[in-house]
Design a protein around this motif. Structure first.
Motif: not given
Ligand code: FAD
Ligand code: SF4
Length: 405
Positions: A298, A67-68, A63
């Motif tokens: 990412n 971001g997740r 996360e």
């Protein structure tokens, strides 16, 4: 223990008062220590939260980093982690002496040459021993090239972290395997960096330097001349020797009964084969034979890959076959330390190479085989850790199989 950055609130510099452990002294993770190097620095201050073997926190760190975290309704996420792109690739002009075609070294060199980073943490070997790891902060392309090829031994890559803060470097690339990167992500905010890039490789079945010697002596015809080896997608171990010759040994012919204790306890209890927390991962197991496998996790990872796209030949990832029966059958065979006679092992190798899993299905085969083995190892040897140490995605993978008690 779930918090990622607990100690910064009181005194951001408090870690500097901590003392690195002396070489050879017992580490906080005891026999599960993978010698990632964190405890060789004053960042040992954060070890209880940061150590991959004391505080498994992959979903929280995913996360923070991507971001997740993995989507547990998506089996591709269970296996390969958070990703935004995947491909098979190889360098048009491979780097001589690299582990595969040298994509890792090429990306690091481009990042340095273009000024994206001022230094690269990577691992060379000592003068006396080609397999003895020697982590460095490389600041020239030559130093990065000198780190090419796997050191197939536990390597304290993070042991140079203190030097980063002291040298004043602000933009850094770290190359490393999962356990090193997990600890790095947990202390990332304490390093005083403006920008951190992480280039990871998958990693499995690593060994201490003594364990490596035993593996080579049990498996190769000429242990002293091995310069490089890999467990390849054709179900064989490929050894490369000093004179350039290649030796292959089928997986099913490995002397499992003698090799059972060779792998480090850290690697027998690891569930981060695919390096979940790197920005970009470069391995081979999801790609056809001879190709490397790239997972972009990412935007930073994409930025890194873009630098070398014009040096690569690429193709989409593919998946063929069904691994499940082969995995289920191998579980009790490994558990009992069954070793086939060499003629049967060779025959089985030929058959499975023809009809067996390929591409991403081969990667799933390898992940399933290792996660089921490791789950049993933790259950039997560290039952008190089972609940917290096995991440949710690994539980889903293991639950697909019937395991012995
Ligand atoms: P190169 O350009 O040769 O660069 C290799 C880089 O790896 C160097 O920068 C060096 O700093 C770094 N490195 C070498 N040894 C270590 C170490 N012990 N710890 C941390 N960093 C290191 N890929 C798979 O798909 N499946 C696997 O099962 C698998 N197992 C692996 C096991 C180990 C112990 C290691 C180190 C890697 C493993 N890999 C695996 C990754 C794969 O073998 C290649 O390293 C990767 O594809 C990069 O190849 P390359 O030619 O681009 O690397
Ligand atoms: Fe310390 Fe790393 Fe060993 Fe954990 S794995 S005890 S952080 S050196």
């Amino acid at each position: 223990m779930t918090s990622v950055q607990p100690s910064t609130q009181s005194d951001p510099q408090s870690h500097k008062k901590a003392k690195a452990l002396k070489p050879g002294s017992r580490r906080p993770a005891k026999e599960l220590c993978s010698e990632c190097g964190l405890c060789d620095t004053y960042y040992i201050h954060y070890v209880k939260e940061a150590c991959a073997f004391l505080n498994q926190q992959i979903p929280q760190l995913e996360e923070q980093t991507h971001g997740r975290s993995r989507n547990l309704d998506n089996p591709d996420d269970w296996y390969f982690g958070v990703s935004q792109d995947m491909m098979a690739a190889r360098k048009q002009a491979p780097i001589e002496g690299a582990q595969w075609t040298g994509i890792v070294s090429s990306i690091a060199i481009e990042m340095l040459n273009r000024g994206m980073v001022e230094g690269v943490i990577c691992v060379q070997n000592t003068k006396e021993d080609r397999f003895q790891p020697m982590p460095v902060i490389a600041t020239t392309p030559e130093e990065i090239l000198a780190a090419r090829v796997n050191k197939p031994t536990l390597s304290p890559n993070l042991s140079v972290l203190e030097q980063i803060e002291q040298s004043g470097l602000k933009r850094l690339l770290v190359i490393g395997v999962g356990c090193q990167i997990q600890a790095l992500r947990a202390v990332e905010q304490e390093l005083g960096l403006e920008k951190l890039y992480v280039l990871g490789t998958p990693c499995v079945d690593n060994v201490t330097r003594e364990g490596l010697q035993k593996f080579l002596e049990t498996t190769s015809r000429s242990p002293e001349t091995v310069v490089h080896y890999e467990f390849m997608q054709d179900f064989r171990v490929h050894f490369k020797h000093e004179d350039g010759s290649t030796e292959t040994v089928p997986f099913f012919g490995l002397k499992t009964n003698q090799l059972k204790d060779v792998f480090a306890p850290s690697c027998m209890s690891c569930f981060d084969y695919v390096n979940s927390l790197a920005d970009l991962v470069v391995g081979y197991m999801g790609a056809p034979f001879g190709w490397q496998w790239i997972v972009v996790r990412n935007d930073r990872g994409q930025e890194m890959l873009n630098l070398v796209m014009d040096q690569l030949e690429t193709q989409p990832v593919m998946s063929q076959g069904d691994r499940k029966n082969a995995v289920q059958q191998s579980i009790p065979a490994y558990d009992k330390g069954v070793t086939l006679p060499m003629w049967a092992a060779k025959l089985m190798g030929v058959v499975i190479e023809r009809v067996g899993p390929k591409g991403l299905e081969y990667a799933r085969f390898s992940i399933d085989s290792h996660f089921t083995r490791n789950y049993l190892y933790v259950k039997r040897n560290h039952p008190e850790k089972l609940a917290d140490h096995v991440p949710p995605y690994a539980r889903r993978i293991v639950a697909q199989y019937k395991l012995p008690e």
